[in-house]
Enzyme design. Structure first.
Site, PDB file in Angstrom:
ATOM      1  N   TYR A 286       0.848  -1.200   0.000  1.00 13.83           N
ATOM      2  CA  TYR A 286       0.000   0.000   0.000  1.00 13.83           C
ATOM      3  C   TYR A 286       0.883   1.249   0.000  1.00 13.83           C
ATOM      4  O   TYR A 286       0.702   2.157  -0.813  1.00 13.83           O
ATOM      5  CB  TYR A 286      -0.919  -0.014   1.223  1.00 13.83           C
ATOM      6  CG  TYR A 286      -1.890   1.136   1.270  1.00 13.83           C
ATOM      7  CD1 TYR A 286      -2.995   1.176   0.423  1.00 13.83           C
ATOM      8  CD2 TYR A 286      -1.704   2.195   2.160  1.00 13.83           C
ATOM      9  CE1 TYR A 286      -3.887   2.231   0.460  1.00 13.83           C
ATOM     10  CE2 TYR A 286      -2.592   3.260   2.206  1.00 13.83           C
ATOM     11  CZ  TYR A 286      -3.686   3.270   1.361  1.00 13.83           C
ATOM     12  OH  TYR A 286      -4.573   4.330   1.393  1.00 13.83           O
TER      13      TYR A 286
ATOM     14  N   LYS B 178       1.258   3.973  -3.074  1.00  8.45           N
ATOM     15  CA  LYS B 178       0.846   5.366  -2.883  1.00  8.45           C
ATOM     16  C   LYS B 178       2.013   6.331  -3.106  1.00  8.45           C
ATOM     17  O   LYS B 178       1.817   7.454  -3.566  1.00  8.45           O
ATOM     18  CB  LYS B 178       0.231   5.546  -1.490  1.00  8.45           C
ATOM     19  CG  LYS B 178      -1.112   4.840  -1.325  1.00  8.45           C
ATOM     20  CD  LYS B 178      -2.154   5.428  -2.268  1.00  8.45           C
ATOM     21  CE  LYS B 178      -3.532   4.837  -2.070  1.00  8.45           C
ATOM     22  NZ  LYS B 178      -4.546   5.421  -2.965  1.00  8.45           N
TER      23      LYS B 178
ATOM     24  N   THR C 292     -13.853   5.708   6.777  1.00  7.04           N
ATOM     25  CA  THR C 292     -14.640   5.163   5.659  1.00  7.04           C
ATOM     26  C   THR C 292     -14.714   3.648   5.853  1.00  7.04           C
ATOM     27  O   THR C 292     -14.005   3.092   6.706  1.00  7.04           O
ATOM     28  CB  THR C 292     -13.939   5.433   4.306  1.00  7.04           C
ATOM     29  OG1 THR C 292     -12.736   4.636   4.273  1.00  7.04           O
ATOM     30  CG2 THR C 292     -13.600   6.889   4.092  1.00  7.04           C
TER      31      THR C 292
END
Ligand SMILES: NC(=O)c1ccc[n+]([C@@H]2O[C@H](COP(=O)([O-])OP(=O)(O)OC[C@H]3O[C@@H](n4cnc5c(N)ncnc54)[C@H](O)[C@@H]3O)[C@@H](O)[C@H]2O)c1
Length: 261
Positions: free
Chosen positions: A152, A156, A189
């Site tokens: 990840y 990114k 989220t």
């Protein structure tokens, strides 16, 4: 005059979370929003709510982008928002020593390949008008190492760098196509659900994740959407190749900073 009136905006991963908040904010500012997501049902729900156009699009699929280009050959704004942590299906190891190559590639396929394909679509779709805004959702994790989520963090960081290549390429081509990245830290989220769980320790886990954040809370999807609206609008006409952190102050200091007491 609303800030995005007459603009056609494509948002990926817009079926929920930050992408849905961006799609809603764009619609409130008068944009025509193409709500895309791998999950067709959630894209349809958001599009219905905001009066936008829904489209099933897996960002890692070149074919899906080509189909989008046939349906929407021109647009003004593209938000490359879709992203995964790799923990969606199961909490498998993602550290540099034990992660599998398959899991590493799966994260890069969505976060990095998806952003490359989205930027390529955007440049082609914006070239006829010679102008536009590309917004890539990177992460605070693209600026620091994350031992437990190495793929990840790597993906990114690459999104951050590719944003600058796109910005410079468009400028070299004498196109008024701007490309900028947004770097959120923890924003509440559904992405967080596998890590927070539903047990009695959920609140304690939440507090733990933001314990080092100066503002001591998660960010809200609408707070990220507000930045996306600014970058999408003509107010940001002189911004390209920039990175905007939205992190409750997390990157302002360092654990190594001397304490006053
Ligand atoms: N939430 C955070 O704390 C946080 C922090 C930094 C960066 N981000 C980034 O913000 C973006 C949105 O995150 P979120 O928290 O809203 O995530 P989320 O998991 O809540 O929503 C992601 C959406 O993307 C969709 N999606 C997943 N894979 C896809 C694919 N291959 N093609 C198209 N759509 C796909 C999902 O169906 C979902 O609707 C991601 O790029 C994420 O890395 C989030």
């Amino acid at each position: 005059m609303r800030r995005l009136s007459k603009k056609t905006c494509v948002v990926t991963g817009a079926g929920r979370g930050i992408g849905a908040a961006i799609a809603r904010a764009f619609a409130r500012e008068g944009a025509t929003v193409v709500v895309t997501d791998k999950d067709a049902d959630s894209a349809a729900d958001v599009a219905r709510e905001i009066g936008g156009q829904a489209r099933q699009l897996d960002v890692s699929s070149e074919q899906d982008w080509e189909a989008l280009a046939e349906a929407w050959p021109a647009c003004d704004v593209v938000v490359n928002n879709a992203g995964i942590t790799g923990f969606e299906e199961a909490l498998r190891p993602h550290d540099p020593e034990t992660a599998s190559l398959e899991d590493w590639r799966a994260v890069h396929a969505v976060n990095l390949d998806g952003t490359f394909l989205g930027c390529r679509y955007a440049i082609r779709a914006m070239r006829p008008r010679g102008a536009g805004s590309i917004i890539n959702i990177s992460s605070r994790s693209g600026l620091v190492g994350i031992p437990a989520a190495a793929a990840y963090a790597s993906s990114k960081a690459a999104v951050r760098n590719h944003t600058k290549s796109v910005a410079l390429y468009c400028a070299e081509q004498e196109l008024n196509i701007r490309c900028n990245s947004i770097h959120p830290a923890a924003v509440l989220t559904p992405m967080w659900e596998p890590m927070l769980g539903t047990g009695p320790d959920r609140e304690a886990r939440m507090a733990g994740f933001v314990a080092d954040t100066p503002l001591r809370r998660f960010g809200e999807p609408d707070e990220v959407a507000a930045l996306a609206v600014m970058l999408a609008s003509d107010e940001a006409a002189y911004m390209t190749g920039a990175e905007l952190n939205i992190d409750g102050g997390l990157l302002a200091g360092s654990a190594a900073a001397p304490k006053t007491e």
